[in-house]
Structures are given as C-alpha cells and as structure tokens.
Design a protein around this motif. Structure first.
Motif, PDB file in Angstrom:
ATOM      1  N   ASN A   1       0.744  -1.245  -0.124  1.00 44.41           N
ATOM      2  CA  ASN A   1      -0.005   0.025   0.137  1.00 44.41           C
ATOM      3  C   ASN A   1       0.915   1.361   0.021  1.00 44.41           C
ATOM      4  O   ASN A   1       0.438   2.227   0.851  1.00 44.41           O
ATOM      5  CB  ASN A   1      -0.851   0.028   1.028  1.00 44.41           C
ATOM      6  CG  ASN A   1      -2.102  -0.942   0.865  1.00 44.41           C
ATOM      7  OD1 ASN A   1      -2.515  -1.292  -0.105  1.00 44.41           O
ATOM      8  ND2 ASN A   1      -3.002  -1.003   1.920  1.00 44.41           N
TER       9      ASN A   1
ATOM     10  N   ASP B   1       0.351   3.152  -2.184  1.00 44.98           N
ATOM     11  CA  ASP B   1      -0.782   3.995  -2.696  1.00 44.98           C
ATOM     12  C   ASP B   1      -1.843   4.311  -1.722  1.00 44.98           C
ATOM     13  O   ASP B   1      -2.810   4.920  -2.102  1.00 44.98           O
ATOM     14  CB  ASP B   1      -1.201   3.359  -3.897  1.00 44.98           C
ATOM     15  CG  ASP B   1      -1.942   1.879  -3.559  1.00 44.98           C
ATOM     16  OD1 ASP B   1      -1.562   1.488  -2.483  1.00 44.98           O
ATOM     17  OD2 ASP B   1      -2.392   1.246  -4.685  1.00 44.98           O
TER      18      ASP B   1
ATOM     19  N   SER C   1      -3.983   2.622  -0.520  1.00 43.72           N
ATOM     20  CA  SER C   1      -5.291   2.135  -0.914  1.00 43.72           C
ATOM     21  C   SER C   1      -5.236   0.398  -0.887  1.00 43.72           C
ATOM     22  O   SER C   1      -4.467  -0.026  -1.590  1.00 43.72           O
ATOM     23  CB  SER C   1      -5.771   2.569  -2.332  1.00 43.72           C
ATOM     24  OG  SER C   1      -6.727   1.820  -2.911  1.00 43.72           O
ATOM     25  N   ASP C   2      -6.286  -0.182  -0.234  1.00 43.33           N
ATOM     26  CA  ASP C   2      -6.149  -1.653  -0.241  1.00 43.33           C
ATOM     27  C   ASP C   2      -7.030  -2.214  -1.615  1.00 43.33           C
ATOM     28  O   ASP C   2      -6.832  -3.486  -1.893  1.00 43.33           O
ATOM     29  CB  ASP C   2      -7.358  -2.375   0.673  1.00 43.33           C
ATOM     30  CG  ASP C   2      -6.363  -2.155   1.983  1.00 43.33           C
ATOM     31  OD1 ASP C   2      -5.152  -2.286   2.101  1.00 43.33           O
ATOM     32  OD2 ASP C   2      -7.203  -2.039   3.087  1.00 43.33           O
TER      33      ASP C   2
ATOM     34  N   THR D   1      -6.397  -1.168  -5.128  1.00 44.22           N
ATOM     35  CA  THR D   1      -5.567  -1.509  -5.844  1.00 44.22           C
ATOM     36  C   THR D   1      -4.132  -2.373  -5.244  1.00 44.22           C
ATOM     37  O   THR D   1      -3.803  -1.902  -4.280  1.00 44.22           O
ATOM     38  CB  THR D   1      -4.737  -0.221  -6.680  1.00 44.22           C
ATOM     39  OG1 THR D   1      -5.872   0.743  -6.652  1.00 44.22           O
ATOM     40  CG2 THR D   1      -4.082  -0.642  -7.757  1.00 44.22           C
ATOM     41  N   LYS D   2      -4.040  -3.527  -5.654  1.00 43.53           N
ATOM     42  CA  LYS D   2      -2.936  -4.330  -5.198  1.00 43.53           C
ATOM     43  C   LYS D   2      -1.491  -3.775  -5.505  1.00 43.53           C
ATOM     44  O   LYS D   2      -1.239  -3.747  -6.848  1.00 43.53           O
ATOM     45  CB  LYS D   2      -3.145  -5.813  -5.488  1.00 43.53           C
ATOM     46  CG  LYS D   2      -4.489  -6.290  -5.184  1.00 43.53           C
ATOM     47  CD  LYS D   2      -4.522  -6.322  -3.552  1.00 43.53           C
ATOM     48  CE  LYS D   2      -6.072  -6.702  -3.022  1.00 43.53           C
ATOM     49  NZ  LYS D   2      -6.327  -6.072  -1.657  1.00 43.53           N
ATOM     50  N   ASP D   3      -0.746  -3.631  -4.719  1.00 50.45           N
ATOM     51  CA  ASP D   3       0.596  -3.258  -4.849  1.00 50.45           C
ATOM     52  C   ASP D   3       1.381  -3.708  -4.047  1.00 50.45           C
ATOM     53  O   ASP D   3       2.716  -3.618  -3.684  1.00 50.45           O
ATOM     54  CB  ASP D   3       0.831  -1.592  -5.170  1.00 50.45           C
ATOM     55  CG  ASP D   3       0.412  -1.052  -3.614  1.00 50.45           C
ATOM     56  OD1 ASP D   3      -0.134  -1.688  -2.670  1.00 50.45           O
ATOM     57  OD2 ASP D   3       0.874  -0.005  -3.380  1.00 50.45           O
TER      58      ASP D   3
HETATM   59 CA    CA Z   1      -2.406  -0.844  -2.669  1.00 47.96          CA
END
Ligand code: CA
Ligand code: CA
Length: 373
Positions: free
Chosen positions: A6, A8, A10-11, A13-15
């Motif tokens: 994360n 980003d 945000s959960d 969008t997987k990163d």
């Molecule tokens: Ca993420």
C-alpha cells in the motif's frame, strides 16, 4: 529482503511487492606515487531472481532472460573509479567517478541504503586551510551531445565549505550549489545557498540545516533536531526534529531514506512536520530506534509529493495533515565484522490523503545482513 504494501495508501489497488537483493563492493586502492592515488570500486548488485539481459549470448536480444539457475550471469559494474592528485600541500584534484557525501546527506548523499547507490562523474579541486576545507566540484549528469549535435549538458556544480570546529560546535558548513539543465527547453537552473551547524554540550545535541533556492520559483527548506542523552549508561537518546520545505523546493541529491520516514513515502517538497524519536542500546550489541513522524502540507494549494519529489498524492481538498508514520529499527552486532538489522514502518493516512481517496495504511519491512572488513 524487503516487503512493501500500500505505497498507494489503498487496499483496492494491489501493490504488494517483496524481493531479496545483495550488493558486493570491493575497494582497490593504488598509490603509484606518494602524491597520486587511484581508487577503483567494482560493484556487483543483484535482485535475486530478476531477469537480466543475456549479453554473452551470440545473439543478444533486447528482452531479459533468467539469470539464476540459467546459463546467464549478472553484469558487474563500477560504482567508483577516480584518480586523486595532490598538487601541493592541502591542494588535491579528483577526476573520475565518485560518491559525494556532505553533512548529514540532507542535500547531497550517496544513498548507502540503495542496492546501487549514487555516484557522480566529476572533477573536483579541494583546498584545505587552517579554517577548514573547500571543495569546488562540477559533475556531468547528462551529456546530450556526445555523438551528435544536441542541446548540451545537465550539470551539478558547487562550492562546499566544511569548517574546522572546536568546543561545543561540532560541525559548521556553508555551500552554494548550482543545478544547471541545458537538456530541457527552456534551459533551467536552480541555485541553492545553504548552511549547517551542529553542537553538543553535556549530553544535549543540536543540529540545524537551512537551504534557500533561486529558480523560476523560490524554494527553501529548514530542518532542525534537538536531542538529549536521557540515560547515558544505555545510550538512550530522546530527540525531536522539525522540518519544513516549500512547495517549490528542489530536493537535489539527498540520502532520502535517512529522512521523512524509512518507508520512503514522502519527498522533501511541500512538507512540514515533526519527528519524535527514542534510541538506545538495552544490551551492548543491540541498538533499537523508535520514531514517530507527523507529515503535513506546507502549502495546501499544492500537492504532497512522493520520495522522488515529482509524483504527487493529489490536489483535492484544503487539509494540511498528510499522514503519520511509526518506524522501528533493530540492529544486532554479531561481531566486529557482522551486523544484522531489521526494520518495520507503518504509515497511516490523515485528512489530506483521505480526501484524495487514499484511506488505508502503508507498511514496509526489511531484514539485512551486512559485513564490512
Ligand atoms: Ca494498494
Ligand atoms: Ca557534451
């Protein structure tokens, strides 16, 4: 080994990423004459399992192929290679490729944290006198007319004065730096004027660095830290740091990992806030560091920026509060040559990031084994 999730905030969008890497540097130093030194530092750096170009193939292709468990070795590169000539007592000339490390690496550093690190192709004259040392350097960053006519060079030049200090004053520096880019149209230039001072007295210490910039937009930064040795027997030091940088500050070449949280989520641009930290050695071979950071926007009409100082986190809203971050680092000294290190960071978004749909916490951890001899 390091893992990030994360970046980003945000959960959705997987990163999540994780990887293991290694870095080997061997230093070769030759002294053909008393007044001449040649330094050569090859570097082998590798992210395990990363595909690489097979340059030994009879028909090298542009696409990468397996480099572990395959007949394809990883390339060896050179991190530093320079000659240093002492023309007279106190007067040295350095030519070649070298790291630049100044002060606390807030403005110019070698990014020892990176698996590659930063070096410059440069020429430098150093003059040491009774009051300190003057470095005059110019580094070629990009050359755009090597084989055909082009726009010219991107260059980083500077005069850095490191004063000889005594008593309570432990460091005092003054610098003028010029980042000049002729490879872009219009030609851009940033001139930075800065100063740094450190002092310590009976368990208390203080550090201040200020930088002002002339460019299309004037930039500035201020960073100050005060610390106190609360428990000298266990080296327990409590510290507070305050930082502030304007929306147009150009962060130049810092060892960014040292600053603004080990998760490396924020760059020194349009950011202000503080850090409260505690470090100490409960056992002789174990050092622990705990830090809490609060990040805010200096100018609520401009974005908050990621580590590189160019990509931003969004323009929605007029909230100042960006995020807070907890960092915990443990260093265990196995013996004089071997260190184990582990770190964990968690950053939670605040009003500004939430207004820009970044609602979830970012996390980062690493494990490191290092030997130096
Ligand atoms: Ca993420
Ligand atoms: Ca040129």
């Amino acid at each position: 080994m390091e893992a990030k999730n994360n970046n980003d905030f945000s959960d959705t969008t997987k990163d999540y990423t994780d990887s293991t890497g290694s870095r080997f540097r061997l230093n070769f130093e030759f002294t053909p004459r008393e007044d001449l030194k040649v330094f050569f530092q090859p570097q082998f750096t590798k992210v395990w399992g990363q595909q690489e170009l097979n340059l030994t193939s009879a028909t090298p292709t542009a696409s990468a192929s397996d480099s572990s468990g395959a007949l394809n070795d990883t390339g060896l590169d050179v991190h530093q290679a320079f000659m240093k000539y002492s023309a007279a007592d106190g007067l040295d000339f350095t030519l070649g490729r070298s790291e630049l490390i100044y002060g606390d690496e807030l403005v110019i550093g070698a990014v020892g944290w990176s698996n590659v690190g930063r070096a410059f192709d440069l020429a430098m004259a150093s003059w040491t006198c009774d009051h300190g040392k003057f470095d005059f350097f110019t580094a070629n960053l990009v050359d755009a007319n090597i084989s055909t006519s082009g726009s010219g060079e991107k260059e980083f030049s500077g005069i850095y004065f490191t004063a000889k200090t005594s008593g309570m004053l432990t460091a005092a520096d003054l610098y003028v730096l010029q980042l000049d880019d002729a490879t872009t149209a219009p030609h851009s230039a940033v001139t930075s004027y800065g100063g740094r001072a450190k002092a310590s007295h009976e368990g208390a210490d203080l550090r201040i660095e200020v930088t002002a910039q002339n460019s299309q937009n004037n930039g500035s930064q201020f960073d100050a830290e005060a610390g106190y040795m609360v428990l000298p027997s266990s080296k327990v030091r409590a510290a507070v740091e305050y930082f502030q940088s304007s929306a147009d500050y150009a962060q130049l070449f810092p060892t960014a990992h040292k600053w603004l949280g080990i998760a490396d989520l924020f760059g020194r641009r349009n950011i202000k806030g503080y850090r409260a930290g505690l470090s100490g050695s409960p056992y002789a071979d174990l050092t622990l560091k705990l830090d809490y950071h609060v990040f805010q926007r200096t100018d609520v009409n401009a974005q908050a920026y990621a580590l590189n100082g160019t990509s931003g986190y969004g323009t929605i809203g007029d909230d100042s509060a960006i995020a807070n971050e907890w960092d915990l680092v443990a260093i265990y000294k196995v013996n004089d040559q071997l260190n184990l290190e582990a770190g964990y960071a968690q950053a939670s978004p605040d009003d500004y990031l939430k207004a820009n749909s970044k609602n979830d916490s970012a996390s980062f951890y690493y494990l490191q084994v290092a030997t130096q001899f």
